[in-house]
Design a protein around this motif. Structure first.
Motif, mmCIF file in Angstrom:
data_model
loop_
_atom_site.group_PDB
_atom_site.id
_atom_site.type_symbol
_atom_site.label_atom_id
_atom_site.label_comp_id
_atom_site.label_asym_id
_atom_site.label_seq_id
_atom_site.Cartn_x
_atom_site.Cartn_y
_atom_site.Cartn_z
ATOM 1 N N GLN A 99 20.925 43.148 23.391
ATOM 2 C CA GLN A 99 22.008 42.667 22.771
ATOM 3 C C GLN A 99 21.638 42.219 21.194
ATOM 4 O O GLN A 99 22.295 42.365 20.237
ATOM 5 C CB GLN A 99 22.636 41.177 23.411
ATOM 6 N N LEU A 100 20.359 41.241 21.171
ATOM 7 C CA LEU A 100 19.910 40.978 19.695
ATOM 8 C C LEU A 100 19.848 42.218 18.859
ATOM 9 O O LEU A 100 20.387 42.243 17.721
ATOM 10 C CB LEU A 100 18.564 40.538 19.724
ATOM 11 N N LYS A 101 19.442 43.321 19.376
ATOM 12 C CA LYS A 101 19.397 44.661 18.611
ATOM 13 C C LYS A 101 20.712 45.143 18.028
ATOM 14 O O LYS A 101 20.857 45.171 17.011
ATOM 15 C CB LYS A 101 18.829 45.621 19.610
ATOM 16 N N LYS A 102 21.679 44.844 19.118
ATOM 17 C CA LYS A 102 22.960 45.409 18.495
ATOM 18 C C LYS A 102 23.499 44.457 17.610
ATOM 19 O O LYS A 102 24.102 44.977 16.460
ATOM 20 C CB LYS A 102 23.938 45.287 19.720
ATOM 21 N N ILE A 141 13.384 44.466 17.733
ATOM 22 C CA ILE A 141 14.014 43.325 16.960
ATOM 23 C C ILE A 141 13.161 42.433 16.121
ATOM 24 O O ILE A 141 12.183 42.441 16.415
ATOM 25 C CB ILE A 141 14.811 42.587 18.399
ATOM 26 N N THR A 142 13.828 41.830 15.110
ATOM 27 C CA THR A 142 13.269 40.576 14.535
ATOM 28 C C THR A 142 13.083 39.530 15.278
ATOM 29 O O THR A 142 13.982 38.998 15.734
ATOM 30 C CB THR A 142 14.173 40.279 13.417
ATOM 31 N N PRO A 143 11.768 39.119 15.585
ATOM 32 C CA PRO A 143 11.414 37.996 16.386
ATOM 33 C C PRO A 143 11.868 37.006 16.285
ATOM 34 O O PRO A 143 12.087 35.943 17.277
ATOM 35 C CB PRO A 143 9.764 38.409 16.691
ATOM 36 N N GLU A 144 12.263 36.782 14.893
ATOM 37 C CA GLU A 144 12.790 35.278 14.477
ATOM 38 C C GLU A 144 14.160 35.154 14.850
ATOM 39 O O GLU A 144 14.860 33.936 14.593
ATOM 40 C CB GLU A 144 12.756 35.483 12.863
ATOM 41 N N ARG A 145 14.888 36.059 15.481
ATOM 42 C CA ARG A 145 16.062 35.759 15.954
ATOM 43 C C ARG A 145 16.031 35.455 17.384
ATOM 44 O O ARG A 145 17.231 35.170 18.292
ATOM 45 C CB ARG A 145 16.792 37.032 15.718
ATOM 46 N N LEU A 146 14.651 35.676 17.868
ATOM 47 C CA LEU A 146 14.679 35.129 19.408
ATOM 48 C C LEU A 146 14.104 33.566 19.792
ATOM 49 O O LEU A 146 13.202 33.409 19.103
ATOM 50 C CB LEU A 146 13.814 36.146 20.274
ATOM 51 N N LYS A 147 14.845 32.848 20.357
ATOM 52 C CA LYS A 147 14.485 31.544 20.689
ATOM 53 C C LYS A 147 14.277 31.201 22.174
ATOM 54 O O LYS A 147 15.173 31.664 22.811
ATOM 55 C CB LYS A 147 15.522 30.596 20.012
ATOM 56 N N LEU A 148 13.087 30.921 22.472
ATOM 57 C CA LEU A 148 12.520 30.747 23.858
ATOM 58 C C LEU A 148 12.887 29.205 24.389
ATOM 59 O O LEU A 148 12.317 28.457 23.667
ATOM 60 C CB LEU A 148 11.449 31.019 24.278
#
Ligand code: C2E
Ligand code: CA
Ligand code: CA
Ligand code: CA
Length: 279
Positions: A99-102, A141-148
């Motif tokens: 989803q982030l990729k999109k 994906i840009t890792p900065e857009r993923l939050k765990l």
């Protein structure tokens, strides 16, 4: 009497047996759900004080063909006990990253940050970092857009191991939020050592914020502490304008809750984002 006693015993055994059977059936259903892809991610918007969309939290939903939608409260605990949270969690990360990729391909959504819940069993896996890295690479994906989102309760066992993992992932850009903050224990001990980005104020403190002076004191303390530690802070379970105003007046600038939107399927979430960017 003896008879009544025996009956009671039989009844008790039967109840226990029923509970065991129900659990085994649920576990089997959960395996089928994984096999037949019965899960779905819902998205709940996170906003800034000016109402701007910052991103979303991904929340799993189980769409059972006969039972309808089953709440994560009713299957995540069993998934954790049985280890089925590992394949489920991997599916969640893969789906979230797809989803982030999109989103990253559209200027209107490219800056959105997606928060994903990670369970204790997942992060304690020896190869968790490698797993996540390969998912990030697969989806480019840009890792900065993923939050765990981690919880305090997972910071009891092998804390130094988890800190090492967080540090490794932080170096490549992944963000970390400490969920349900204030509901666990020993948080202050570890907080200063934890290389996280954000504290998430648990909704149990937000609920009665307006009337409960203890909750107000706790929330104020968490916000001040976040600022002093250089951490971002977000409140969950924000349902009223009054709650948002109080949080804002105390310096909490990020919110999530029904006041803005409940968790919704992807189409509805994107419609909301496009509506917000229109105004
Ligand atoms: P959580 O991570 O604390 O998520 C917040 C829960 O609060 C969500 O429940 C959300 O729908 C609900 N919520 C959001 N805004 C409000 C509000 O304004 N008022 C109230 N009363 N509730 C609000 P949900 O979606 O039923 O999820 C329940 C829990 O299940 C989550 O709590 C999380 O611990 C777990 N969970 C959900 N998805 C996942 C997942 O993908 N992986 C793992 N490991 N756990 C998940
Ligand atoms: Ca969460
Ligand atoms: Ca939470
Ligand atoms: Ca919670």
């Amino acid at each position: 009497s003896k008879v009544a006693g025996r009956n009671r015993l039989c009844f008790f055994n039967q109840t226990m047996q029923e509970a065991i059977t129900a659990r085994a059936e649920m576990e089997q259903k959960l395996r089928e759900a994984i096999e037949h892809n019965q899960f779905q991610l819902y998205y709940q918007i996170q906003v800034s004080s000016s109402g701007q969309a910052l991103g979303a939290e991904a929340l799993i939903r189980w769409q059972h063909p006969e039972d309808g939608q089953i709440s994560p409260f009713n299957f995540i605990p069993l998934a954790e006990e049985t280890g089925l949270i590992l394949p489920i969690g991997e599916w969640v990360l893969n789906t979230a990253c797809a989803q982030l990729k999109k989103w990253q391909q559209n200027p209107l959504t490219q800056d959105l940050v997606l928060a994903v819940n990670v369970s204790a069993l997942q992060i304690h896996q020896e190869d968790f970092v490698e797993q996540l890295k390969s998912i990030l690479q697969k989806h480019k994906i840009t890792p900065e857009r993923l939050k765990l989102e981690l919880t305090e309760s997972m910071l009891v066992e092998n804390v130094s191991g988890i800190i090492t993992k967080i540090n490794t992932l932080r170096k490549i850009g992944v963000l970390f939020s400490l969920d349900d903050f204030g509901t666990g224990y020993s948080s202050l001990q570890y907080l200063k050592k934890l290389p996280i980005n954000q504290l998430k104020i648990d909704q149990s403190f937000v609920r009665d914020l307006i009337t409960d002076t203890n909750d107000r004191a706790i929330v104020r303390t968490i916000i001040t502490m976040s600022h002093n530690l250089g951490l971002n802070v977000i409140a969950e379970g924000v349902e009223t304008v009054e709650q948002k105003q109080y949080l804002l007046s105390e310096g909490c600038m990020n919110y999530q809750g029904y006041l803005f939107s409940k968790p919704v399927p992807i189409d509805e979430f994107e419609a909301l984002i496009f509506r917000l960017s229109d105004t």
